[in-house]
Design an enzyme around this catalytic site. Structure first.
Site, short mmCIF file in Angstrom:
data_model
loop_
_atom_site.label_atom_id
_atom_site.label_comp_id
_atom_site.label_asym_id
_atom_site.label_seq_id
_atom_site.Cartn_x
_atom_site.Cartn_y
_atom_site.Cartn_z
N ASN A 61 0.84 -1.20 0.00
CA ASN A 61 0.00 0.00 0.00
C ASN A 61 0.87 1.24 0.00
O ASN A 61 1.91 1.31 0.65
CB ASN A 61 -1.01 0.00 1.15
CG ASN A 61 -0.42 -0.19 2.52
OD1 ASN A 61 0.57 -0.88 2.69
ND2 ASN A 61 -1.03 0.43 3.52
N GLU A 63 0.49 5.23 0.53
CA GLU A 63 -0.43 6.28 0.99
C GLU A 63 0.02 7.67 0.54
O GLU A 63 1.12 7.83 -0.01
CB GLU A 63 -0.54 6.18 2.52
CG GLU A 63 -1.13 4.85 2.95
CD GLU A 63 -1.40 4.73 4.44
OE1 GLU A 63 -0.94 5.60 5.21
OE2 GLU A 63 -2.08 3.76 4.82
N CYS A 72 -4.18 0.77 -2.40
CA CYS A 72 -4.01 -0.47 -1.65
C CYS A 72 -2.95 -1.35 -2.29
O CYS A 72 -2.66 -1.25 -3.50
CB CYS A 72 -5.32 -1.27 -1.64
SG CYS A 72 -6.65 -0.54 -0.70
N GLU A 74 -3.10 -4.52 -3.04
CA GLU A 74 -3.62 -5.45 -4.06
C GLU A 74 -3.65 -4.78 -5.43
O GLU A 74 -3.24 -5.35 -6.43
CB GLU A 74 -5.04 -5.91 -3.70
CG GLU A 74 -5.13 -6.72 -2.42
CD GLU A 74 -5.36 -5.87 -1.18
OE1 GLU A 74 -4.80 -4.75 -1.11
OE2 GLU A 74 -6.08 -6.33 -0.29
N CYS A 112 -10.42 -4.79 0.30
CA CYS A 112 -11.52 -3.82 0.24
C CYS A 112 -12.34 -4.02 -1.04
O CYS A 112 -11.92 -4.75 -1.96
CB CYS A 112 -10.98 -2.38 0.31
SG CYS A 112 -10.31 -1.77 -1.25
N CYS A 115 -10.61 -3.13 -4.43
CA CYS A 115 -9.63 -4.14 -4.86
C CYS A 115 -10.33 -5.39 -5.39
O CYS A 115 -9.89 -6.01 -6.36
CB CYS A 115 -8.69 -4.49 -3.71
SG CYS A 115 -7.54 -3.15 -3.33
N1 THU Z 1 -5.19 -1.49 2.62
C1 THU Z 1 -4.63 -2.30 1.68
O1 THU Z 1 -3.57 -2.00 1.10
N2 THU Z 1 -5.27 -3.46 1.39
C2 THU Z 1 -6.36 -3.93 2.04
O2 THU Z 1 -6.82 -5.02 1.73
C3 THU Z 1 -6.99 -3.14 3.10
C4 THU Z 1 -6.44 -1.77 3.30
C5 THU Z 1 -4.48 -0.27 2.98
C6 THU Z 1 -5.10 1.02 2.55
C7 THU Z 1 -4.49 1.97 3.55
O3 THU Z 1 -3.20 2.36 3.09
C8 THU Z 1 -4.32 1.14 4.80
O4 THU Z 1 -4.35 -0.21 4.38
C9 THU Z 1 -5.38 1.36 5.86
O5 THU Z 1 -6.65 1.26 5.32
#
Ligand code: THU
Length: 159
Positions: A61, A63, A72, A74, A112, A115
């Site tokens: 991920n 940000e 994310c 994925e 999520c 994804c």
């Molecule tokens: N996140 C992911 O990368 N994958 C997931 O399956 C759930 C959430 C990330 C998004 C964000 O950077 C952090 O986790 C918190 O939500």
């Protein structure tokens, strides 16, 4: 009125029950968590994608101070795989995460909705089910197909 239902079955495996290929993918997903850029949530996710020729591509991920601009793990992994190897179908994906303490999640991570939607399209491109491994230290949730994760989905058949 007619009642309908959707049934979902999946396996919970322990690490020693994974195949060699699955173990390799899991290792890559766990490794990818260390490459996460998560200064806001402190929640580090790693995803590893296995392509039809055995190539593994991973992502984490990423940000951003403008929160919705982040991505994310994925989707980072799938989009990278599709842009680097557009002709190779995805066979399997494994996802792992560390909590704000830096510990691997006990309960398996769950992707999520956005994804799932992107993975659904990857599955349709692949023309075969993509296996999903959701890692938790207490057990790995193994799902046969992305479609199982997105019942009543919207796809290009509506367009
Ligand atoms: N996140 C992911 O990368 N994958 C997931 O399956 C759930 C959430 C990330 C998004 C964000 O950077 C952090 O986790 C918190 O939500």
């Amino acid at each position: 009125m007619e009642s309908q239902s959707i049934h979902l079955s999946y396996l919970i495996k322990q690490e020693d029950e994974l195949t060699q290929e699955e173990t390799k993918l899991l290792d890559e997903a766990r490794r990818a968590t260390y490459r996460s850029y998560a200064p806001y949530s402190h929640f580090s996710v790693g995803a590893a994608v296995e392509l039809e020729d055995g190539t593994i591509v991973s992502g984490s991920n990423q940000e951003n101070a403008a929160y919705p601009s982040g991505l994310c793990a994925e989707r980072t992994a799938v989009f990278y795989a599709n842009s680097r190897y557009p002709d190779l179908a995805i066979r399997r994906i494994c996802i792992a995460a560390r909590d704000t303490e830096g510990d691997l999640l006990q309960r398996y991570i769950s992707p999520c909705g956005a994804c799932r939607q992107v993975l659904l399209e990857a599955e349709q491109r692949a023309q075969h089910p993509i296996e999903v491994l959701l890692y938790g230290t207490q057990g790995i949730c193994c799902i046969h197909s992305i479609k199982d994760l997105l019942p009543l989905c919207f796809d290009d058949s509506f367009l």
